[in-house]
Design a protein around this motif. Structure first.
Motif, PDB file in Angstrom:
ATOM      1  N   UNK A  40      -2.214   5.263 -24.476  1.00 54.34           N
ATOM      2  CA  UNK A  40      -2.575   5.528 -23.086  1.00 54.34           C
ATOM      3  C   UNK A  40      -1.336   5.331 -22.214  1.00 54.34           C
ATOM      4  N   UNK A  41      -1.498   5.564 -20.922  1.00 54.76           N
ATOM      5  CA  UNK A  41      -0.465   5.227 -19.947  1.00 54.76           C
ATOM      6  C   UNK A  41      -1.078   4.316 -18.901  1.00 54.76           C
ATOM      7  N   UNK A  42      -0.217   3.585 -18.206  1.00 56.18           N
ATOM      8  CA  UNK A  42      -0.725   2.727 -17.143  1.00 56.18           C
ATOM      9  C   UNK A  42       0.234   2.703 -15.964  1.00 56.18           C
ATOM     10  N   UNK A  43      -0.344   2.785 -14.787  1.00 60.54           N
ATOM     11  CA  UNK A  43       0.358   2.566 -13.522  1.00 60.54           C
ATOM     12  C   UNK A  43      -0.174   1.298 -12.846  1.00 60.54           C
ATOM     13  N   UNK A  44      -0.890   0.489 -13.582  1.00 62.79           N
ATOM     14  CA  UNK A  44      -1.619  -0.642 -13.003  1.00 62.79           C
ATOM     15  C   UNK A  44      -0.697  -1.553 -12.202  1.00 62.79           C
ATOM     16  N   UNK A  45      -1.091  -1.814 -10.963  1.00 61.01           N
ATOM     17  CA  UNK A  45      -0.394  -2.748 -10.089  1.00 61.01           C
ATOM     18  C   UNK A  45      -1.256  -3.995  -9.937  1.00 61.01           C
ATOM     19  N   UNK A  46      -0.710  -5.139 -10.341  1.00 61.02           N
ATOM     20  CA  UNK A  46      -1.437  -6.404 -10.243  1.00 61.02           C
ATOM     21  C   UNK A  46      -0.821  -7.210  -9.115  1.00 61.02           C
ATOM     22  N   UNK A  47      -1.628  -7.503  -8.107  1.00 63.34           N
ATOM     23  CA  UNK A  47      -1.158  -8.181  -6.905  1.00 63.34           C
ATOM     24  C   UNK A  47      -2.238  -9.143  -6.428  1.00 63.34           C
ATOM     25  N   UNK A  48      -1.909 -10.055  -5.501  1.00 64.33           N
ATOM     26  CA  UNK A  48      -2.946 -10.924  -4.949  1.00 64.33           C
ATOM     27  C   UNK A  48      -4.143 -10.110  -4.466  1.00 64.33           C
ATOM     28  N   UNK A  49      -5.319 -10.514  -4.882  1.00 67.74           N
ATOM     29  CA  UNK A  49      -6.539  -9.753  -4.641  1.00 67.74           C
ATOM     30  C   UNK A  49      -7.097  -9.176  -5.923  1.00 67.74           C
ATOM     31  N   UNK A  50      -6.269  -9.137  -6.965  1.00 70.71           N
ATOM     32  CA  UNK A  50      -6.717  -8.675  -8.280  1.00 70.71           C
ATOM     33  C   UNK A  50      -7.324  -9.851  -9.041  1.00 70.71           C
ATOM     34  N   UNK A  51      -8.413  -9.603  -9.775  1.00 69.82           N
ATOM     35  CA  UNK A  51      -9.038 -10.617 -10.621  1.00 69.82           C
ATOM     36  C   UNK A  51      -8.771 -10.291 -12.082  1.00 69.82           C
ATOM     37  N   UNK A  52      -7.988 -11.126 -12.792  1.00 70.31           N
ATOM     38  CA  UNK A  52      -7.759 -10.857 -14.220  1.00 70.31           C
ATOM     39  C   UNK A  52      -9.067 -10.852 -14.995  1.00 70.31           C
ATOM     40  N   UNK A  53      -9.234  -9.871 -15.866  1.00 63.00           N
ATOM     41  CA  UNK A  53     -10.461  -9.746 -16.653  1.00 63.00           C
ATOM     42  C   UNK A  53     -10.307 -10.327 -18.056  1.00 63.00           C
ATOM     43  N   UNK A  54      -9.086 -10.261 -18.616  1.00 63.46           N
ATOM     44  CA  UNK A  54      -8.896 -10.672 -20.001  1.00 63.46           C
ATOM     45  C   UNK A  54      -7.918 -11.838 -20.118  1.00 63.46           C
ATOM     46  N   UNK A  55      -6.846 -11.831 -19.318  1.00 62.62           N
ATOM     47  CA  UNK A  55      -5.822 -12.868 -19.406  1.00 62.62           C
ATOM     48  C   UNK A  55      -6.286 -14.168 -18.769  1.00 62.62           C
ATOM     49  N   UNK A  56      -5.913 -15.293 -19.398  1.00 60.94           N
ATOM     50  CA  UNK A  56      -6.230 -16.623 -18.868  1.00 60.94           C
ATOM     51  C   UNK A  56      -4.982 -17.385 -18.440  1.00 60.94           C
ATOM     52  N   UNK A  57      -3.852 -16.757 -18.466  1.00 59.16           N
ATOM     53  CA  UNK A  57      -2.602 -17.393 -18.093  1.00 59.16           C
ATOM     54  C   UNK A  57      -1.466 -16.427 -18.356  1.00 59.16           C
ATOM     55  N   UNK A 107       0.799  -1.221   0.000  1.00 60.56           N
ATOM     56  CA  UNK A 107       0.000   0.000   0.000  1.00 60.56           C
ATOM     57  C   UNK A 107       0.831   1.269   0.000  1.00 60.56           C
ATOM     58  N   UNK A 108       2.112   1.178   0.375  1.00 61.39           N
ATOM     59  CA  UNK A 108       2.972   2.351   0.406  1.00 61.39           C
ATOM     60  C   UNK A 108       3.833   2.513  -0.827  1.00 61.39           C
ATOM     61  N   UNK A 109       3.618   1.673  -1.834  1.00 59.61           N
ATOM     62  CA  UNK A 109       4.463   1.704  -3.033  1.00 59.61           C
ATOM     63  C   UNK A 109       3.787   2.487  -4.146  1.00 59.61           C
ATOM     64  N   UNK A 110       4.539   3.385  -4.776  1.00 58.80           N
ATOM     65  CA  UNK A 110       4.042   4.136  -5.937  1.00 58.80           C
ATOM     66  C   UNK A 110       4.501   3.420  -7.199  1.00 58.80           C
ATOM     67  N   UNK A 111       3.553   2.889  -7.959  1.00 58.47           N
ATOM     68  CA  UNK A 111       3.872   2.147  -9.178  1.00 58.47           C
ATOM     69  C   UNK A 111       4.300   3.114 -10.278  1.00 58.47           C
ATOM     70  N   UNK A 112       5.298   2.705 -11.054  1.00 57.22           N
ATOM     71  CA  UNK A 112       5.816   3.544 -12.130  1.00 57.22           C
ATOM     72  C   UNK A 112       4.828   3.586 -13.301  1.00 57.22           C
ATOM     73  N   UNK A 113       4.880   4.686 -14.057  1.00 49.96           N
ATOM     74  CA  UNK A 113       3.996   4.888 -15.203  1.00 49.96           C
ATOM     75  C   UNK A 113       4.704   4.458 -16.485  1.00 49.96           C
ATOM     76  N   UNK A 114       3.948   3.788 -17.361  1.00 50.94           N
ATOM     77  CA  UNK A 114       4.506   3.367 -18.641  1.00 50.94           C
ATOM     78  C   UNK A 114       3.506   3.628 -19.754  1.00 50.94           C
TER      79      UNK A 114
END
Length: 403
Positions: free
Chosen positions: A337-354, A243-250
């Motif tokens: 677009x840009x993304x700072x998306x952080x994917x961690x346990x608790x996230x539910x993938x919407x498009x990826x299946x693996x 929760x204290x980490x700032x994800x980088x933008x790409x």
């Protein structure tokens, strides 16, 4: 919008570490590329394979999404007149702000940078002479607290071609060696097209033209997107909890053809690399925002905690259709677009299946992403890899993860 889920914000980074002996960090890739080992984790079952086996290991009629970004020669070494060394590490274009325009620029452009030995360089311009005699000059400019460097040259070459001569390929810092000429080939995918990354999408390094053809011959489909990998991918998580980490933008770019494939493909969607996974999942969240605010001001982007605060969410089909409608209204065939998306346990993938991915550093956001797909079983898989001679990190072996 609801508050950030406590179970995500309070994830302890100490729970995502493991012992990685230095000798297990691959210093160069195996040759040929597809000879690398591949650890398969499928619904909790582990078995050993190689990337050459991938066409038969993928679920039937899979769609692979590959990141076609190209690593640039981002390290520039200048010498001051007094002899002191100053290293400029290019991060992202500042003026012009688009990658395409910056690499096409003639005579001058400006980039946001990291500066080595910055205290030795105040404001006086410094210069670098290329083998063909071209002089590349750098002037330091302050801009909102960030290091911006204005680069200028008298040659008729565009900046992209100049950089190929002037700079060095930015191999990962944990290799603890200088780049070799071979790294310019090793640290680049065979399908690299869009210049802009300062780090390779390393899962893609295992693919040769022959392997890509074998995958297509086996009935699978290939799709391409672009995420320009930034230096932030190597930054450690310094806070004890995520929760204290700032994800980088790409920056990401996705053509209409790929969005259509994601929308219409009947089989599993398997991104090649964490960057490809973050790209296609970011598409979903951009679509979510378009549905909730049909005319958002550009630029489009995904904030790192958005998925963990969102309320009712649409189906992937609706989100992707919203992207196509946006492209129609903007009269363009590419989503930027840009993304700072952080994917961690608790996230539910919407498009990826693996996922196809390499083995990642302890206590990294990349390992959090793997744990999102594998749960705590990531630890057993990594232990298996350590015990069975797998090579780790950028030039190392890989995994096929099929939840």
């Amino acid at each position: 919008m609801p508050a950030l889920q406590p179970q995500v914000a309070n994830l302890q980074m100490a729970d995502f570490t493991y012992p990685l002996p230095p000798e297990r960090i691959a210093q160069q890739p195996v040759e040929p590329r597809e000879a690398a080992k591949l650890l398969v984790w499928e619904k909790g079952e582990l078995h050993d394979a190689h990337f050459t086996d991938l066409p038969s290991l993928l679920p039937p009629s899979s769609l692979l999404i590959l990141n076609d970004t190209k690593v640039i020669h981002a390290r520039l070494e200048f010498r001051k007149p007094q002899g002191g060394r100053v290293e400029i590490f290019l991060l992202e274009p500042h003026s012009p702000s688009s990658y395409e325009e910056s690499f096409s620029a003639l005579h001058s452009c400006a980039w946001r940078c990291l500066i080595g030995n910055a205290k030795r360089w105040r404001t006086d311009p410094i210069a670098l002479t290329l083998p063909d005699g071209t002089v590349l000059q750098a002037a330091r400019v302050e801009h909102e607290g960030a290091d911006v460097v204005e680069l200028s040259w008298a040659s008729p070459l565009p900046f992209g071609q100049l950089l190929q001569q002037a700079g060095a390929i930015p191999i990962p810092p944990y290799l603890k060696r200088d780049a070799k000429p071979e790294d310019s080939v090793w640290y680049q995918t065979v399908f690299a097209r869009a210049s802009g990354s300062v780090a390779a999408p390393t899962a893609g390094l295992h693919f040769s033209d022959a392997l890509l053809q074998s995958i297509a011959n086996a009935g699978h489909t290939l799709g391409y997107s672009t995420l320009h990998v930034g230096a932030g991918t190597f930054l450690p998580v310094k806070s004890p909890c995520i929760g204290g980490h700032a994800m980088h933008r790409e920056s990401i770019s996705v053509p209409r053809a790929t969005i259509l494939k994601l929308l219409e493909h009947p089989g599993p969607i398997i991104p090649v690399g964490t960057t490809a996974l973050r790209t296609i999942e970011s598409l979903y969240w951009i679509g979510y925002q378009l549905l909730n605010a049909p005319q958002p001001p550009p630029p489009l982007g995904v904030e790192q905690w958005l998925p963990y605060k969102a309320g009712d969410t649409p189906t992937p089909q609706r989100a992707l259709e919203a992207l196509l409608s946006y492209l129609d209204s903007a009269h363009t065939d590419t989503l930027h677009a840009t993304t700072n998306l952080l994917i961690a346990p608790g996230y539910t993938p919407r498009i990826a299946h693996g996922l196809i991915t390499n083995f990642h550093q302890p206590e990294s956001t990349l390992l959090l992403l793997v744990a999102c797909l594998m749960g705590t079983d990531w630890r057993r898989a990594y232990q298996h890899a350590l015990e069975h001679g797998y090579r780790f990190l950028s030039y190392g072996d890989g995994m096929l993860i099929l939840p």
